[in-house]
Structure formats: structure tokens, C-alpha cells
Design a protein around this motif. Structure first.
Motif, PDB file in Angstrom:
ATOM      1  N   HIS A  62      -0.483   8.800  -1.960  1.00 29.08           N
ATOM      2  CA  HIS A  62      -1.141   9.728  -2.026  1.00 29.08           C
ATOM      3  C   HIS A  62      -1.408  10.183  -3.540  1.00 29.08           C
ATOM      4  O   HIS A  62      -2.223  11.079  -4.027  1.00 29.08           O
ATOM      5  N   SER A 105       0.571  -1.277  -0.001  1.00 28.55           N
ATOM      6  CA  SER A 105      -0.149   0.053   0.031  1.00 28.55           C
ATOM      7  C   SER A 105       0.780   1.381  -0.135  1.00 28.55           C
ATOM      8  O   SER A 105       0.287   2.562  -0.212  1.00 28.55           O
ATOM      9  N   ASN A 106       2.101   1.360   0.445  1.00 27.73           N
ATOM     10  CA  ASN A 106       3.073   2.426   0.488  1.00 27.73           C
ATOM     11  C   ASN A 106       4.089   2.523  -0.681  1.00 27.73           C
ATOM     12  O   ASN A 106       4.915   3.654  -0.604  1.00 27.73           O
ATOM     13  N   SER A 127       1.770   1.267   7.650  1.00 26.30           N
ATOM     14  CA  SER A 127       0.369   1.418   7.238  1.00 26.30           C
ATOM     15  C   SER A 127       0.117   2.688   6.143  1.00 26.30           C
ATOM     16  O   SER A 127      -1.158   2.986   6.034  1.00 26.30           O
ATOM     17  N   GLN A 139      -0.456   5.033   3.021  1.00 32.98           N
ATOM     18  CA  GLN A 139      -0.984   4.833   1.713  1.00 32.98           C
ATOM     19  C   GLN A 139      -0.393   5.802   0.753  1.00 32.98           C
ATOM     20  O   GLN A 139      -0.021   7.043   1.297  1.00 32.98           O
TER      21      GLN A 139
END
Length: 808
Positions: A494, A121-122, A490, A492
Motif C-alpha cells: 500500500h 509484490s507484497n 497476492s 500488494q
């Protein structure tokens, strides 16, 4: 007009307008496709690896990323992009490298990324045809993202180049005594060509490995990594010549063949376990090189030796680390605690369970980069005067003028016009000193005492009109946003990057894009090569348990401003020292500190009466530097600090440059000789900060309240006071001060009887002569075990000082 005709015309107009809008939308790439256009069908396969073949990313350290691309389609060239979520900003940052991919080709691409946790997710890996800025996306087949957990900062990470894949696996036994050790077995092709690619390693061990097969770039990277603070371990035995071949000029010993021994009594004593050799054991034989020191020797044979190299060390072991019985010996834990003591201590200074007093270094630096002395807001008295004049003009003056002209109805448009003109004037007045691009660089140069040092910078760029800007940092520099070295699994994406970093052969290109109006962008810049600005020489004329006197000489290239000495937990301000000049210091004229985090505010106080904080830059930089230099119990290594100020510039790729204010903190550690000119040894308690070994406490943390305290849960822990390596040292007196605590029992290790002896801790006590000798473990350390059955108790770590003589 008939309704059906109207309906037909409306439908056709709607269709025409829709077609036009769709055409415009497609030409612009669509609002959801980003600036680089639509994604084409997959024709490139990707395999990615972060770190060295395992999830071993270390917090706050640069880590290599290797991506293998296989082109299954036609010829293509473009930009490979890794986009990463920024935990401290609302936009991402990206690393870019241009790649040429002919049809059917396979390319291996490497990049350096900041050490952090990486999840699906990152981060994202993307390929853009032609360029990232305006090319089309080409889909990648495979996992187009990086995944790795982050190791704690206090982990000692050991890389091993060896024929035997089990070499040095016994180092993980150190985890049983509270150390965090991770052993990585490396392949030759994994050794990077840049020293910062090894940044996540604390130790690099080479054992029974043909080092002459390394490329010239890999050898140079290893040597520069060592100079930057790494510990290069060269292991011996019959295979020593091939292992050390490219590093003989920096090795601690000069090789003179091999010898075979049936016993190693000194090694056995340190390991505190029986060591039996069923047959003669082969060791490499050598004599110490200039400047090297013996760690362990058997007679005249160095078994372990070390030599300083820049800010790091080259360590020598005289035997093959993979061979039994030593490889499987149960005394390795104690032995290697001694061999790697400095590296372990440095890592433990970053212990995340340690309670540190003082402001967070990241936020201090973040705030400091916001402060441009020339970007001060308008003075309040001036604004008050403008508002007063406006009130007078719009009120009585305007009323009288319109009354005299008999045009009072003009007030309906004259007053708004005056208000608009006044507002524009106030805005221009406030923005008069904010109309030009400017930058500042807050740098730290850590000198190694040989004429060079490591340079790290935090850079802020002020863009009065926002928009896009492309910067060029010449040389082998690596750049990142200003980041905290914490775990952000955690986070995310942008979706939009405001910082795009492209590494070229001779420069790092940084594009700032879509920057808001009147904004400040912040970067961290680290130079690969050491900088050569000279050194700070020093001498100690007097040293005691309570004080020190000496002289420092500025042998750097520029004047050192606001120079100071930190020694014996005292801050001694010296002042400005021109290049080539000397200055004396005396701790009697200094200020005693209970911990290193008092020093920045003593040196550069906070403002009073809401005045401008003119000390913000120096204080924030010193907080960050001492946070890195503090040892595990909060003491500060003796050092010299000072400041250099320069007017420089940052180049633009479009031509021209941005004027830059550069403030540099110069720091050099002082290696104190605890032997006086008449042969006496004086080791103050501030020099003996214990390491925590065999930690069996349910919880432990160190905090500072006029000295180091340990917060303990039930259990026991051993405090190991490492003594300086002094040849011929004979200690005569030991003094210990502490705070007796009825909830804590204390014991000293008796190296003669091999048992723990209970002692009653007092506020002050001494051991002298023969009564002292049993507590000196091989003359190199003193061990104290502290035990409590309470779940939460505070215990002041005892302060230990020694005096003695050197036997000639």
C-alpha cells in the motif's frame, strides 16, 4: 498595455511561480518520493535469504531473514527497512534495523518476520541514509525483496545439524501415510541467537555434530526454544558425547560409553519389518536421568528415551541416525511415527482440511481489542433528552423570546448559532470519556508446571487525536500487527506504513504513524523469555471412564479469578482461588461438552436483550486459546484455566506512559495419572483420540456433532489410538462405542497374526482378557482401519476406553 507585453509578463510570472513551486517541491522531497527523500545511485549490494536456505516459511511462526550488505561506495550509516503488505489493513508495516557500513565493508543483518508467503509484490527492502524517518533512499543492487512460499501449519518441520547431509531424510517417508514432514539440513551459522528464530521448527536433531562449536547464544537459544515447546533430538552412537556436550544437563540419559548389538528385536517389532545386522551395531549406553522415561529399550539398554523440559521435550536416540542398516531400513516409517507421535499429533491439530466449529479466532480477538469498557457511547435516553430540549429551545421558547423582544428577524442568525452551540455541546458530551490515550493488553500465559510459562499478548492502543506515537516494549519482545496466519501471496504493497518496528538490544520500539482521528491500533507481542509466575498444582483423588474428582492449588503469585477445570470433556467452574489456596472439583458438578468450542460460550455467555457484552474479552480469548489446544479430533487436553487482572502501563520513548488494562488468561495442562492408588488403570475414551495414519482417502475432514465425525471420500485410513506410557501396564478390558454405518467397513490390527481382522462395529462392544491382547500393539496402541467405497460418507470415530492393572 500591448498584447505582446501582457503575454511576456504572464510568461515570466508563470515561469517564476513554476520555479518557486518546483523549489518547494524539491525541498519537501516530492510527493512521490515518500517521507525519506530521493533515491541515490546504487552503491550497496544486497543478498537476502528467508528461513534456513530454502522456502520453508511456516504459517503463523516467526521466521529469520538474513541480509548480506556489501558497500561499494563511501562510508554510510542508516536504516535497513523491510516493508510488508498488511492483509488486514489498508497500510503496510515495516521492520527497521540501523546499520553502519564503512567503505568496502560487508555486514550481515538478521531480522525476525511473521511467517507468511512473500512475493515480489507484497514486500520491499530499502536502505535509508541516516534514518528511515527523514533520510534519503540509497538504491540497493540485487533483489530488494523476499520470496518464499508458505508451508501449511500442519507440516512437521525437522531441522538437522549433522555431518552427513542425508541424515534423517527417511522421515519424508511419513508423507506417504498422510503426514506432512519437511526436513531441513542446517549449517552452524544458520542457528539463530534468539529462540524465536527457531520458531518454525518442530524438531531439531543433532547427530554426529560437534555441538561445542556452537556459541553460548546459540546454545541458549536452542534450550529456550525447547522450553517453549520444541523437541530437541540428541542422537547417539560413538559420536554422542560430542553431539550432546552442551546439553548434558537436560538430556534424558547419563552417558556410560558404548555397546555393540547384533539385533534390536524391540525396534524391529515396532517397525513391523525385518531388521538384519551384517555385523555388530554400535549404540551409546546410558542410564535414565531423573524424570526421564524410556520409549523403546532392548533389555536394560534405552534405545529411545524422553524427558520433559519446560513445555517441550528432549528426545534421545542411542545410535547414529546416518548409519546403515537402520538409516535405510524400510521399518523407519512405523518406528518414527511412534517416536514423533506427540509432535505429529500437535501439528495435525492444525490440519487445514479439518472443519472446526466456532467463530474465527482472529476476528474474535480483533473485535475484542476494539472493546474498551470505558469508551462506551453516550446513553440513548440522555441524547434523546438533549434533542428534545433543543427542539423546545429552537421552537416555542426562541419564538416567544424573539416575539417579546420584537426581533423575530434575528431568527435567521440566532437559530444557526444555537444549532452550532448545541452540536458542539453534544460532541463534547460524547467525547468526554474519549479524550485520553489508553491501552489494553489481552494476554495468555501457558504454564509448563515448573514455575514458568510462555506469554503472548494482543495489545490495542486508543489515540483520541490520532497522529504519531512511539511505544517501548522492554525486554526481548517481538512485535507484529495483529495478523491472521493464512497465506496472502497476492497482496500488494500500500506504499505507506502505519506501523514501524525497530528491534533494539533491550527493547522493541514501535512507531505508530499517521493514525486517523479517534482510532485504535492493534499489535501482537510475544516475549522471548519465559515469564515466572508460579504453577498450578493438582491431584486426582478419583478417576473413572465417566468422571473425575480432585483438588487444585494456586501456587502462582496472584489470585486466580473464574478458575475452571476442563477434564473428561467436561467444564467444571470453580470460582476465585486466592494465591496459595486450594479448591476441589468434581465432574459430577460440571457441564458436558461435545467439543471444545462449546466451552467459551458456556463459561462466558453472550448477552441477552441487547445488553453490553461484558464477557467479550474472556470469551474471545478462550476461543483463540482452545483453538490452538484442540487435538485433531476436537477433544480438549485436560487443563486448568483462570484469569488475572492488573493495572499496568506501556512506556513511551518520549517519556511517560499510557495506562493499560491487562487481562491475562492463565492455562496449564494436566498430566493425568491413569493409575489409581490401588493400582488400577482407568483410561477414559476422552483420553484416546486417534491419529490418522496411512490415509488413502480421496478426502477426509473431521467435524463435530455431539462427538467427532469423519467425513470420508472413497478409500481407507488407519486410526491409531496411542495409549499412555504406563510402566508395567496390563490391560484387561476394552470398551468401544460407535455408530454402525453400512457404507463403512472396520478392521482391527492383530499384532500376533500380523493381519487385519474384520469386525462388525456395534453401538457398544467389549474385549476382555486373552481376547484383547492381540489388538494391543506392544501394549502401546490400538489400530483400526476404516474403508468406504462411497465418495462422501459420514462416520463417527469410535470411542475407546480401557481398564487394567499395574504389575508390580
Amino acid at each position: 498595455m500591448k498584447p505582446s507585453l501582457c503575454h511576456t509578463i504572464a510568461s515570466r510570472l508563470t515561469y517564476l511561480i513554476g520555479t518557486i513551486l518546483l523549489f518547494v517541491w524539491m525541498q519537501c522531497g516530492g510527493p512521490f518520493l515518500g517521507t525519506a527523500g530521493a533515491e541515490e545511485a546504487a552503491q550497496i549490494e544486497i543478498e537476502s535469504q528467508i528461513g534456513f536456505g530454502a522456502s520453508n516459511v511456516k504459517q503463523g511462526k516467526w521466521t529469520p531473514v538474513t541480509m548480506t550488505l556489501r558497500n561499494q561506495g563511501g562510508d554510510v550509516s542508516g536504516d535497513l527497512v523491510i516493508q510488508v503488505a498488511n492483509p488486514n489493513r489498508t497500510k503496510d508495516f515495516s521492520y527497521v534495523q540501523h546499520v553502519e557500513l564503512p567503505k568496502g565493508s560487508v555486514k550481515v543483518v538478521t531480522m525476525l518476520l511473521p511467517g507468511n508467503a512473500y512475493t515480489k509484490s507484497n514486500n520491499r527492502i530499502t536502505f535509508y541514509e541516516k534514518s528511515q524517518k527523514n533520510g534519503k533512499k540509497i538504491a540497493l543492487a540485487g533483489n530488494a525483496y523476499l520470496e518464499a512460499f508458505s508451508l501449511p501449519k500442519e507440516t512437521v518441520q525437522v531441522g538437522v545439524l549433522a555431518r552427513d547431509v542425508d541424515t534423517l531424510n527417511f522421515l519424508t517417508l511419513l508423507n506417504q501415510s498422510g503426514k506432512n514432514v519437511n526436513v531441513l539440513h542446517l549449517k552452524q551459522e544458520e542457528i539463530p541467537k534468539e529462540s524465536l528464530g527457531l520458531d518454525s521448527l518442530d524438531v531439531l536433531a543433532i547427530n554426529d555434530f560437534a555441538s561445542d562449536t556452537l556459541t553460548a547464544e546459540q546454545v541458549q537459544a536452542i534450550q529456550l526454544w525447547t522450553q517453549r515447546g520444541g523437541n530437541l533430538l540428541l542422537a547417539g552412537g560413538a559420536g554422542y558425547p560430542k553431539s550432546a556436550a552442551p546439553f548434558t544437563k537436560i538430556a534424558p540419559v547419563i552417558y556410560e560409553g558404548t555397546s555393540a548389538l547384533k539385533e534390536l528385536p524391540q525396534v524391529e517389532k515396532i517397525g513391523e519389518k525385518e531388521l538384519v545386522f551384517p555385523q555388530p551395531f554400535t549404540l551409546s549406553q546410558g542410564k535414565l536421568a531423573g524424570g526421564a522415561e524410556t520409549i523403546v529399550s532392548e533389555g536394560m539398554l534405552p534405545v529411545f528415551a524422553r524427558s520433559a523440559y519446560g513445555s517441550g521435550f528432549v528426545t534421545y536416540a542411542a545410535y547414529d541416525l546416518s548409519l546403515n542398516p537402520l538409516a535405510s531400513w524400510n521399518g523407519n516409517q512405523r518406528l518414527w511415527e511412534q517416536i514423533l507421535a506427540g509432535t505429529i499429533e500437535s501439528a495435525h491439530a492444525n490440519n487445514l482440511n479439518q472443519i472446526r466449529f466456532g467463530n474465527d479466532p482472529f476476528w474474535e480477538m480483533d473485535r475484542a481489542l476494539e472493546y474498551f469498557p470505558s469508551l462506551q457511547p453516550p446513553k440513548l435516553p440522555m441524547l434523546a433528552l438533549v434533542l428534545l430540549l433543543y427542539a423546545i429551545l429552537v421552537g416555542p421558547v426562541l419564538y416567544l423570546v424573539l416575539k417579546r423582544l420584537d426581533r423575530r428577524e434575528w431568527a435567521w442568525f440566532v437559530i444557526p448559532i444555537v444549532a452550532i452551540v448545541t452540536s458542539i455541546g453534544v460532541f463534547q458530551f460524547g467525547a468526554s470519556n474519549r479524550g485520553s490515550m489508553m491501552a489494553e493488553s489481552l494476554s495468555t500465559v501457558t504454564l509448563n508446571g515448573t514455575g514458568s510459562g510462555i506469554k503472548q499478548s494482543a495489545v490495542s492502543v486508543f489515540l483520541p487525536k490520532g497522529g504519531d506515537l512511539e511505544l517501548k516494549f522492554a525486554g526481548k519482545s517481538v512485535v507484529s500487527p495483529l495478523l491472521r496466519s493464512d497465506v496472502y501471496p497476492s497482496m500488494q504493497l500500500h506504499e505507506q506504513s502505519e506501523l514501524v518496528i525497530r528491534k533494539e538490544i533491550d527493547a522493541a520500539i514501535v512507531r505508530l504513524q499517521d493514525i486517523p482521528y479517534s482510532s485504535i491500533s492493534k499489535l501482537a507481542v510475544e516475549e522471548e523469555q519465559l515469564v515466572s509466575i508460579g504453577k498450578l498444582d493438582y491431584s486426582i483423588s478419583e478417576l473413572s471412564a465417566k468422571g473425575a474428582k480432585g483438588q487444585i492449588t494456586n501456587n502462582t503469585t496472584k489470585e486466580l479469578k473464574d478458575a475452571a477445570v476442563l477434564i473428561n470433556q467436561s467444564y467444571i467452574k470453580i470460582g476465585n482461588i486466592p494465591a496459595g489456596a486450594s479448591a476441589n472439583f468434581d465432574t459430577a458438578g460440571g457441564i458436558g461438552v461435545s467439543n471444545g468450542f462449546d466451552i467459551p460460550q458456556l463459561a462466558f455467555p453472550y448477552p441477552t436483550n441487547n445488553n453490553v457484552d461484558v464477557n467479550l474479552h474472556q470469551r474471545s480469548m478462550l476461543i483463540g486459546h482452545l483453538n490452538q489446544k484442540a487435538n485433531f479430533s476436537g477433544g480438549i487436553t485436560p487443563m486448568i484455566i483462570g484469569w488475572m487482572k492488573d493495572q499496568t502501563s506501556i512506556s513511551l520513548t518520549s517519556g511517560g506512559s499510557i495506562p493499560t488494562e491487562q487481562l491475562t488468561l492463565v492455562s496449564q495442562e494436566m498430566k493425568i495419572n491413569y493409575v489409581t492408588t490401588d493400582g488400577k488403570i482407568v483410561i477414559p475414551s476422552t483420553a484416546l483420540v486417534p491419529a490418522l495414519i496411512d490415509n488413502h482417502l480421496k478426502m477426509s475432514a473431521v467435524q463435530f456433532q455431539n462427538g467427532p465425525f469423519m467425513q470420508m471420500g472413497s478409500g481407507d485410513v488407519t486410526l491409531d489410538y496411542q495409549l499412555p506410557a504406563l510402566a508395567g501396564a496390563s490391560y484387561l478390558t476394552m470398551e468401544m462405542t460407535g455408530d454402525p454405518n453400512p457404507d463403512v467397513t472396520t478392521e482391527l490390527w492383530n499384532s500376533e497374526t500380523k493381519v487385519w481382522e474384520a469386525i462388525t462395529l456395534k453401538s457398544y462392544q467389549t474385549w476382555e482378557g486373552d481376547k484383547l491382547q492381540p489388538y494391543l500393539l506392544e501394549g502401546k496402541s490400538i489400530r483400526m482401519k476404516v474403508t468406504t467405497v462411497q465418495n462422501n460418507t459420514m462416520f463417527r470415530i469410535p470411542a475407546v476406553s480401557l481398564e487394567g492393572v499395574v504389575k508390580r
